[in-house]
Design an enzyme around this catalytic site. Structure first.
Site, PDB file in Angstrom:
ATOM      1  N   TYR A 468       0.844  -1.203   0.000  1.00 15.99           N
ATOM      2  CA  TYR A 468       0.000   0.000   0.000  1.00 15.99           C
ATOM      3  C   TYR A 468       0.881   1.257   0.000  1.00 15.99           C
ATOM      4  CZ  TYR A 468      -3.777   3.246   0.941  1.00 15.99           C
ATOM      5  OH  TYR A 468      -4.665   4.288   0.845  1.00 15.99           O
ATOM      6  N   SER A 549      -6.409   1.115  -4.552  1.00 16.83           N
ATOM      7  CA  SER A 549      -6.486   2.553  -4.288  1.00 16.83           C
ATOM      8  C   SER A 549      -5.090   3.167  -4.436  1.00 16.83           C
ATOM      9  CB  SER A 549      -7.088   2.789  -2.897  1.00 16.83           C
ATOM     10  OG  SER A 549      -7.395   4.133  -2.701  1.00 16.83           O
ATOM     11  N   ASP A 632     -17.670   3.988  -7.708  1.00 21.61           N
ATOM     12  CA  ASP A 632     -16.607   4.537  -6.860  1.00 21.61           C
ATOM     13  C   ASP A 632     -16.592   6.051  -7.057  1.00 21.61           C
ATOM     14  OD1 ASP A 632     -14.361   5.268  -5.465  1.00 21.61           O
ATOM     15  OD2 ASP A 632     -13.072   3.715  -6.306  1.00 21.61           O
ATOM     16  N   HIS A 665     -15.943   2.562  -3.423  1.00 25.25           N
ATOM     17  CA  HIS A 665     -14.495   2.409  -3.404  1.00 25.25           C
ATOM     18  C   HIS A 665     -14.075   1.029  -2.919  1.00 25.25           C
ATOM     19  CE1 HIS A 665     -10.454   3.756  -3.737  1.00 25.25           C
ATOM     20  NE2 HIS A 665     -10.208   3.683  -2.441  1.00 25.25           N
TER      21      HIS A 665
END
Length: 699
Positions: A468, A549, A632, A665
């Site tokens: 991430y 993301s 999203d 999302h």
């Protein structure tokens, strides 16, 4: 000066050129007919590759069993005399909000009383409702504000709900669809930050104005408390109550990481003298401040990432004598806190392993006790009834340990087992190992490996590297039955990289990869990949990268910067066009993380890694899957659409694309969609990375 002006003109020209050359910008029209027809065509192609894949169909069915399992732990929230839970399964795909007593909950098969059936509501109103949240009035718990989303988007419709009658309040508080922030002041008053009409939203699409709204009056008549600037991120207001101490606060979120906090004192707003990069909450009469930057005040210097406590009234009168409840080291970081009636529970990490300490405030002094934890994995802590009890809920899991839910008691380590989640795979064959590798600039970067104990070091193990690396979010070990079914049980190795940009080592670790230093996060990820290859766990033929993301951006950079390291990449609900990210949906709110691409000097460093601008024809890239959601409204689906379209246009034959028409999302609105999208993802990865796989090799 002429040289500077010329350089600025060159920078401005390059910005204009970058936009002018975007021939796929039409795919940003989220619900436009042309764009949706393109999406349907790509989804059809992807379905065509999978529908006759026996492995895909079996995995999808297996994952739905895991997601719908009635043996999952129902997490609870105590409100008044009842505990509440939101539950989704095969019979309730949209979910039911339900309640029972704590004693009943402790039984193996508790009897639940349905409070709100979202499936029935959606059917009655012919709306695609997805339950998002409930904001309930504390500590009486008589009324709640129920937030409902169409298809899972961040924007919600809010209605007042009566807990006693289990029904929406006729003529009660009701707000139209928007991204909003709400809290109760009293039974007849709300703090409301929402879309009040033209000019009331920030560039990020959040509320710029917060008001106090009285029952029985029109929303347009609500009293304005505060107005932020158009280029702020958002504003909001909230009430805080603990041990009879009531405070009302107004916040101005200037950027993702900087804010101003105001105490509402009658009709006055008093700005607090705390760092712009800090958080504030209250415990009894104490204020707890967590600066995310070095703070010199009162003749002392406090480290970024510290936790500081002070009598709030004394602070407002100028006192700056803080009690330090936590001070970070090179390996430790503060991750959060939970309040019981008499204790403040501080959660920290030490080399990405969980730690918990109790602090008690008594007779004007703080005292501490170390809590013994049953695992080094992910730990969840939440107070049961902060006004009346020192009980708290303790949950934990790690990669190989299913979740355990316990009732704990501040002041001692006695615990009562409430629930244990079932195991969805046999963990006995596996082990978790933490390793460190050295990044490009010499920084030591930790990562976790989950692997079979008898794994062969022959460079042929299908290996999935997940990361991430942003927004100070830590990747800690937690259990996933789906991961076990879809990856580990097939013989795959799972790796999580704790790269810079995350919160594993506090604000310092995060800030090391901000803006112009973003490349460090990508170098860290590549270093872990190189270490996996060098140690002969895997090879580039069998190594995949995945992230969602901001992690989807990470995956996109791995694809374009280091195609030599991977044979498959999955980029989920991603940012990819970093030239236009700040102009799409909530993108402007993330400029504190990435920089502003409209500023030539900042675009200069962003442009070097932005995947959409760096993908090229004639380069051999890994097999890639872009997966996103039409609904999203946080990260624009145009990022994934445009990247896939551009790669196909360049002639790359190994590009997969799938877009769920619902889900927000999170990518999916219900368990069936979650199972489907996970099955698409892991089938793609396995088919590309499995042993003895020649058909899909790109190297």
């Amino acid at each position: 000066m002429k040289l500077i002006a010329a350089l600025c003109m060159i920078g401005a020209s390059s910005l204009a050129l970058a936009q002018a050359e975007d021939k796929f910008q039409w795919l940003e029209d989220v619900t436009g007919e042309k764009a949706l027809n393109w999406v349907k065509d790509q989804n059809k192609v992807t379905r065509g590759k999978l529908d006759n894949d026996a492995g895909f169909n079996k995995l999808k069915a297996d994952l739905q069993v895991v997601l719908d399992s009635k043996d999952r732990i129902p997490g609870i929230r105590k409100m008044g005399d009842a505990v509440y839970n939101f539950w989704m399964d095969a019979e309730h795909p949209r979910g039911v909000w339900r309640k029972t007593t704590l004693e009943e909950y402790k039984k193996s098969q508790p009897k639940w009383e349905v409070v709100l059936d979202v499936d029935a509501l959606a059917k009655a109103e012919n709306e695609n409702w997805v339950y998002k949240a409930s904001v309930c009035r504390e500590p009486v718990y008589d009324r709640c504000l129920i937030e409902l989303s169409r298809g899972g988007a961040d924007a919600v419709v809010t209605r007042e709900f009566d807990l006693a009658s289990k029904s929406f309040v006729k003529g009660g508080f009701s707000l139209p669809e928007a991204k909003m922030n709400l809290d109760w002041v009293d039974k007849d008053t709300l703090f409301v930050a929402t879309d009040f009409g033209a000019g009331t939203l920030t560039d990020s699409g959040y509320a710029r104005v917060v008001k106090e709204w009285k029952r029985g009056t029109e929303l347009s008549a609500a009293k304005t408390l505060f107005e932020g600037q158009k280029n702020d991120m958002a504003v909001g207001a909230n009430s805080s109550d603990h041990k009879g101490v009531h405070r009302e606060m107004v916040s101005r979120q200037i950027t993702f990481y900087t804010s101003e906090q105001y105490l509402k004192d009658g009709d006055k707003l008093i700005k607090l003298d705390i760092p712009a990069k800090s958080n504030l909450y209250f415990f009894d009469k104490q204020a707890v401040i967590t600066p995310r930057e070095t703070w010199t005040v009162g003749g002392k210097t406090y480290a970024s990432g510290s936790v500081l406590a002070i009598d709030f009234d004394a602070f407002m009168k100028g006192n700056r004598e803080f009690t330090v409840l936590f001070e970070p080291s090179d390996t430790t970081s503060y991750t959060g806190a939970t309040i019981t009636r008499n204790y403040l529970l501080l959660q920290t990490l030490d080399n990405v392993k969980s730690n918990l300490k109790e602090w008690k405030f008594d007779s004007g002094k703080w005292s501490a006790r170390q809590v013994t934890l049953p695992t080094l994995g992910a730990v969840g802590v939440s107070g049961v009834d902060a006004e009346n009890s020192d009980d708290y809920l303790l949950s934990y899991s790690d990669y190989l340990t299913p979740s355990v839910y316990m009732m704990a008691h501040a002041g001692n380590d006695k615990r009562e087992l409430l629930k244990s989640a079932p195991a969805f795979f046999d963990a006995g064959a596996y082990e978790t190992v933490q390793k460190f590798t050295t990044s490009k600039d010499g920084t030591k970067v930790p990562y976790f490996i989950v692997r079979r104990k008898d794994m062969k070091y022959d460079s042929n193990n299908p290996t999935l590297l997940y990361g991430y690396g942003g927004f100070q979010i830590s990747m800690t070990p937690s259990y996933s039955g789906g991961l076990g079914k879809s990856w580990l049980d097939k013989g795959g190795v799972y790796v999580v990289a704790n790269i810079r940009g995350g919160g594993e080592f506090g604000p310092r670790w995060h800030q090391l990869a901000l803006k112009e230093n973003r490349q460090r996060a990508y170098d860290d990820f590549a270093a872990v990949a190189e270490d996996l290859i060098a140690s002969k766990i895997t090879s580039n033929k069998h190594l995949g990268a995945m992230g969602g993301s901001n992690g989807g951006l990470l995956a996109g950079v791995a694809l374009t910067q280091r195609p030599d390291l991977f044979n498959a990449v999955v980029s989920q609900v991603p940012l990819l066009d970093m030239r236009r990210f700040n102009q799409l949906l909530a993108g402007a709110s993330w400029m504190g993380e990435y920089g502003n691409p409209d500023v030539p000097a900042e675009w200069d460093y962003i442009s070097k890694y932005s995947p959409y601008q760096n993908v090229k024809a004639g380069v051999t890239y890994p097999n890639v899957l872009f997966i996103t959601s039409t609904r999203d409204d946080r990260v624009h689906p145009g990022h994934a659409r445009k990247m896939a379209a551009k790669m196909m246009d360049q002639g790359h034959k190994n590009v997969w694309y799938y877009e769920n028409t619902e889900g927000g999302h999170g990518g999916a609105a219900n368990n069936a969609q979650r199972a489907d999208m996970s099955a698409i993802t892991y089938t793609f990865l396995w088919n590309m990375l499995k042993r003895d796989n020649e058909a899909n090799q790109v190297h």
